[in-house]
Motif scaffolding. Structure first.
Motif, PDB file in Angstrom:
ATOM      1  N   ASN A 174     -12.227  45.346  29.077  1.00 35.97           N
ATOM      2  CA  ASN A 174     -13.579  44.898  28.759  1.00 35.97           C
ATOM      3  C   ASN A 174     -13.581  43.853  27.648  1.00 35.97           C
ATOM      4  N   ALA A 175     -12.743  44.045  26.637  1.00 37.35           N
ATOM      5  CA  ALA A 175     -12.662  43.063  25.552  1.00 37.35           C
ATOM      6  C   ALA A 175     -12.200  41.716  26.089  1.00 37.35           C
TER       7      ALA A 175
ATOM      8  N   PRO B 146     -10.416  50.705  16.107  1.00 37.55           N
ATOM      9  CA  PRO B 146     -10.085  49.285  16.241  1.00 37.55           C
ATOM     10  C   PRO B 146      -8.986  49.090  17.290  1.00 37.55           C
ATOM     11  N   PRO B 147      -9.148  48.132  18.187  1.00 36.71           N
ATOM     12  CA  PRO B 147      -8.155  47.892  19.238  1.00 36.71           C
ATOM     13  C   PRO B 147      -6.985  47.065  18.711  1.00 36.71           C
ATOM     14  N   MET B 148      -6.093  47.702  17.980  1.00 36.04           N
ATOM     15  CA  MET B 148      -5.015  47.003  17.283  1.00 36.04           C
ATOM     16  C   MET B 148      -4.129  46.182  18.231  1.00 36.04           C
ATOM     17  N   GLY B 149      -3.883  46.671  19.419  1.00 37.93           N
ATOM     18  CA  GLY B 149      -3.062  45.925  20.379  1.00 37.93           C
ATOM     19  C   GLY B 149      -3.718  44.647  20.864  1.00 37.93           C
ATOM     20  N   LEU B 150      -5.017  44.554  20.752  1.00 43.04           N
ATOM     21  CA  LEU B 150      -5.751  43.368  21.184  1.00 43.04           C
ATOM     22  C   LEU B 150      -5.599  42.218  20.196  1.00 43.04           C
TER      23      LEU B 150
ATOM     24  N   LYS C  44      -2.952  39.540  20.490  1.00 41.69           N
ATOM     25  CA  LYS C  44      -3.061  38.750  21.719  1.00 41.69           C
ATOM     26  C   LYS C  44      -4.075  37.619  21.595  1.00 41.69           C
ATOM     27  N   ILE C  45      -5.031  37.771  20.683  1.00 45.93           N
ATOM     28  CA  ILE C  45      -6.140  36.817  20.619  1.00 45.93           C
ATOM     29  C   ILE C  45      -6.230  36.052  19.304  1.00 45.93           C
ATOM     30  N   GLU C  46      -5.386  36.392  18.332  1.00 44.78           N
ATOM     31  CA  GLU C  46      -5.549  35.878  16.971  1.00 44.78           C
ATOM     32  C   GLU C  46      -5.500  34.358  16.847  1.00 44.78           C
TER      33      GLU C  46
ATOM     34  N   THR D 293      -3.973  42.621  29.821  1.00 44.35           N
ATOM     35  CA  THR D 293      -4.815  43.735  29.408  1.00 44.35           C
ATOM     36  C   THR D 293      -4.034  45.011  29.129  1.00 44.35           C
ATOM     37  N   GLY D 294      -2.717  44.881  28.989  1.00 46.93           N
ATOM     38  CA  GLY D 294      -1.904  46.042  28.644  1.00 46.93           C
ATOM     39  C   GLY D 294      -2.151  46.466  27.208  1.00 46.93           C
ATOM     40  N   CYS D 295      -2.074  47.755  26.963  1.00 44.60           N
ATOM     41  CA  CYS D 295      -2.295  48.294  25.618  1.00 44.60           C
ATOM     42  C   CYS D 295      -0.938  48.522  24.949  1.00 44.60           C
ATOM     43  N   CYS D 296      -0.752  47.877  23.799  1.00 44.59           N
ATOM     44  CA  CYS D 296       0.507  48.101  23.087  1.00 44.59           C
ATOM     45  C   CYS D 296       0.256  48.524  21.649  1.00 44.59           C
ATOM     46  N   GLY D 297      -1.009  48.702  21.270  1.00 39.77           N
ATOM     47  CA  GLY D 297      -1.334  49.126  19.907  1.00 39.77           C
ATOM     48  C   GLY D 297      -1.389  50.640  19.807  1.00 39.77           C
ATOM     49  N   LYS D 298      -1.486  51.134  18.617  1.00 41.14           N
ATOM     50  CA  LYS D 298      -1.583  52.587  18.394  1.00 41.14           C
ATOM     51  C   LYS D 298      -2.992  52.953  18.058  1.00 41.14           C
TER      52      LYS D 298
END
Length: 115
Positions: free
Chosen positions: A46-47, A67-71, A74-76, A110-115
């Motif tokens: 969704n993000a 907070p979606p840390m893995g995101l 990817k976008i910074e 869209t894979g999640c790699c954050g904790k």
């Protein structure tokens, strides 16, 4: 639960799994979604869908369980973001485009790699 202003209208965002709302406040256009009840990888999906949708000058607001840390990594390069903790324990993340023109972010990642 997130509060959507009364002037908000629901919009279609390609690839999203939750409703998105669009509204104006103080001359700024906001797109808003709540993924706080979603399971992974839906918040990331969704993000990325929302980030791909916003235009320069618009703001994306995400309500999430944390907070979606893995995101962020990817976008910074293309987006600024601010995290606020809400009274209910959820996180409110506000995104704005950092650059003019097309973003270099891979919105399909869209894979999640954050904790």
């Amino acid at each position: 639960m997130s509060i959507i202003p009364s002037n908000a209208e629901q919009i279609d965002v390609m690839g999203a799994t939750v409703p998105f709302f669009k509204y104006e406040e103080n001359g700024v256009t906001f797109l808003h979604f709540d993924s706080s009840k979603c399971e992974h990888p839906e918040p990331m999906v969704n993000a990325m869908s929302g980030l791909e949708t916003i235009r320069n000058g618009e703001t994306l607001v995400m309500i999430n369980s944390k907070p979606p840390m893995g995101l962020f990594q990817k976008i910074e390069n293309d987006f600024n973001f601010k995290i606020d903790e809400l009274e209910d324990g959820n996180a409110k993340v506000t995104f704005t485009k950092r650059t003019e023109g097309d973003a270099k972010t891979d919105f399909k990642d869209t894979g999640c790699c954050g904790k």
